[in-house]
Design a protein around this motif. Structure first.
Motif, short mmCIF file in Angstrom:
data_model
loop_
_atom_site.label_atom_id
_atom_site.label_comp_id
_atom_site.label_asym_id
_atom_site.label_seq_id
_atom_site.Cartn_x
_atom_site.Cartn_y
_atom_site.Cartn_z
N PHE B 42 51.22 140.53 16.40
CA PHE B 42 52.57 140.74 16.24
C PHE B 42 53.50 139.50 16.16
O PHE B 42 52.95 138.90 17.31
CB PHE B 42 53.22 141.97 16.97
N ASP B 46 62.68 134.55 15.59
CA ASP B 46 64.01 134.32 16.35
C ASP B 46 65.02 134.87 15.56
O ASP B 46 65.10 134.80 14.52
CB ASP B 46 64.34 132.80 16.55
N MET D 1 70.93 131.05 29.88
CA MET D 1 69.59 131.40 29.75
C MET D 1 68.95 130.87 28.44
O MET D 1 69.56 131.25 27.44
CB MET D 1 69.48 132.95 29.87
N SER D 5 61.41 131.55 22.34
CA SER D 5 61.35 131.50 20.85
C SER D 5 59.84 132.07 20.81
O SER D 5 58.90 131.96 21.38
CB SER D 5 61.61 130.13 20.44
N LEU D 6 59.89 132.31 19.24
CA LEU D 6 58.55 132.59 18.71
C LEU D 6 57.67 131.53 18.77
O LEU D 6 56.17 131.61 18.98
CB LEU D 6 58.69 133.21 17.37
N ARG D 10 53.89 131.48 20.45
CA ARG D 10 52.93 131.01 20.14
C ARG D 10 51.95 130.07 20.79
O ARG D 10 50.67 130.05 20.96
CB ARG D 10 52.86 130.35 18.54
N ASP D 34 60.17 139.33 25.68
CA ASP D 34 61.37 138.46 26.03
C ASP D 34 61.79 138.80 27.42
O ASP D 34 61.38 140.10 28.19
CB ASP D 34 62.31 138.49 24.96
N ALA D 35 62.85 138.57 27.63
CA ALA D 35 63.68 138.78 29.22
C ALA D 35 64.05 140.27 29.19
O ALA D 35 64.29 140.86 30.50
CB ALA D 35 64.77 137.79 29.45
N GLY D 36 64.06 140.96 28.06
CA GLY D 36 64.52 142.16 28.11
C GLY D 36 63.40 143.25 28.10
O GLY D 36 63.59 144.28 28.06
N HIS D 38 61.17 143.20 25.78
CA HIS D 38 60.65 143.55 24.21
C HIS D 38 59.56 142.43 23.68
O HIS D 38 59.68 141.44 24.21
CB HIS D 38 61.98 143.51 23.58
N LEU D 39 58.79 143.00 22.71
CA LEU D 39 57.75 142.09 22.38
C LEU D 39 58.02 141.27 21.31
O LEU D 39 58.91 141.40 20.55
CB LEU D 39 56.76 143.13 21.36
N VAL D 40 57.52 139.67 21.64
CA VAL D 40 58.00 138.78 20.94
C VAL D 40 56.75 138.49 19.86
O VAL D 40 56.59 138.12 18.81
CB VAL D 40 58.30 137.22 21.50
N ALA D 41 55.45 138.34 20.66
CA ALA D 41 54.10 138.07 20.09
C ALA D 41 53.01 138.70 20.68
O ALA D 41 53.13 139.00 22.16
CB ALA D 41 54.03 136.65 19.91
N PHE D 42 51.85 139.04 20.09
CA PHE D 42 50.78 139.68 20.82
C PHE D 42 49.51 139.34 19.80
O PHE D 42 49.55 139.14 18.76
CB PHE D 42 50.69 141.06 20.74
#
Lengths: 143, 143, 143, 143
Positions: B42, B46, D1, D5-6, D10, D34-36, D38-42
């Motif tokens: 996934f 940004d 803060m 970033s993506l 990566r 991310d700080a909340g 939530h998924l950014v990358a996997f």
């Protein structure tokens, strides 16, 4: 990205409730979420029914989840009910698709949080949210 | 059945995001699920709102769950709303019945996974998914 | 039964955070629930992690659900783990059985709400809650 | 803060997987939140079992939810099992209290996200996460 401080959240709530007093609105619950959808501050006025946090939070969460104010989320729900059904499912029922959930944008246009208000009509809820956000020096995006 | 490798998933994501750049789409989240509906890779660009994984994953999951691309799932939702309601229930709310969830078929026609994209219009999300799947040497099935 | 007003809830939060500043505690989340376990007010200080509302609310909810402060709920959890497991189940996971959830009693001894604090050690969280409740003219019951 | 970033996500994943190759680890799943939360990358390597996203995400989420690396969350779970039971409940089962969830801090010390890795031993998972975070120019906080 600016973080939404507790001090800013308090200003938003105070100004939203002042606006509500001017407009003689019914008792409100005012929710302020950060950009990640997490609670920063909440106040429920005396006489407001007990699910006001969940409803207002659902408006604000839906706005953050989709990147538009909850007035636009409400339109999505009318125009594409099956998308809204899916969104409700994947968010585990956290989205309330009606006006009154307003994105908080900073001077660069970045979303730093959202305000969700519940207690009066959706239009009045939204007006109070907009007033609160503006009073705290941010730009409201109602959708 | 060919397994959907991480290498293929990366190619799909890179090509989908390249297509999105060509089409000047809004920031996207791109989900790649394997044939069992489990996450392989996934990426969220940004500026994309934070529920993009859940929404895109819901499109891809719905496609895999029913064996057709999510454009067909969307039609099911319109034509047979009670089926979709049941599907939502038994999947514990994991299905988002709108276009943008595209099955990944190998050269023998077997389903090896699905791509779900969310961030722009459903049609544009789907176009990016199709481009990504084709660039990785698979056959897209958008439904 | 006296209802716990928003004005009282604000006093509780302000005094709890003043106590926290005196004790140089880490950033806190302060939750005030009414007698029905519903949110009246909440504030999360800058730098507090994002689940503080859920944790503090879980302390206060557990206190209200059992009629004793969450220090006593924590003892129950140690002495009767299977009761706590059941309580967790029937409350849908809303109980956090550690100190820091303090009942708010009025002058007649009736429970009018509960305060839940999370962010520092449980003992310090509880001390801040007690200070807040006393400052607002109520009697704290920490369990 | 600083936002995570993506591009940074990566880099973290690439470097974590490079470290895993050096150490000849079993196939991994690498989650960047991310700080909340939530998924950014996997990314899930070929041969890794299918729940790696949920497990790694649970390590990272628990770190963010409590503000400490998941090695410290693991210690909490051992020392205060009832707190962990409560945390599991209020987070709706999203916390996995074992090492391998590492906070990502920026140069000012602010938490900008978390990395969760699952697939090898917890200690090795954590080593890969630390290597990834450092390679991307951030400071790891393993707890």
């Amino acid at each position: 990205m600016t973080a939404l401080s507790l001090d800013s959240a308090r200003k938003i709530i105070d100004a939203a409730l002042a606006k509500a007093a001017d407009l003689k609105l019914k008792p409100l619950g005012v929710t302020v979420l950060d950009a990640g959808g997490h609670l920063v501050a909440f106040e429920r006025q005396d006489g407001a029914s007990f699910l006001r946090y969940q409803i207002g939070s659902g408006k604000a969460f839906g706005a953050l989840a989709t990147g538009v104010g909850s007035r636009a989320v409400a339109n999505m729900a009318i125009e594409r009910p099956h998308f809204m059904q899916g969104l409700s499912g994947v968010s585990e029922g956290r989205v309330v698709p009606v006006p009154g959930g307003v994105l908080v944008r900073d001077s660069a246009g970045a979303v730093v949080g959202a305000v969700g208000i519940s207690g009066d009509t959706s239009d009045n809820d939204e007006a109070a949210a907009i007033a609160g956000i503006e009073a705290a020096g941010f730009t409201p995006d109602a959708g």
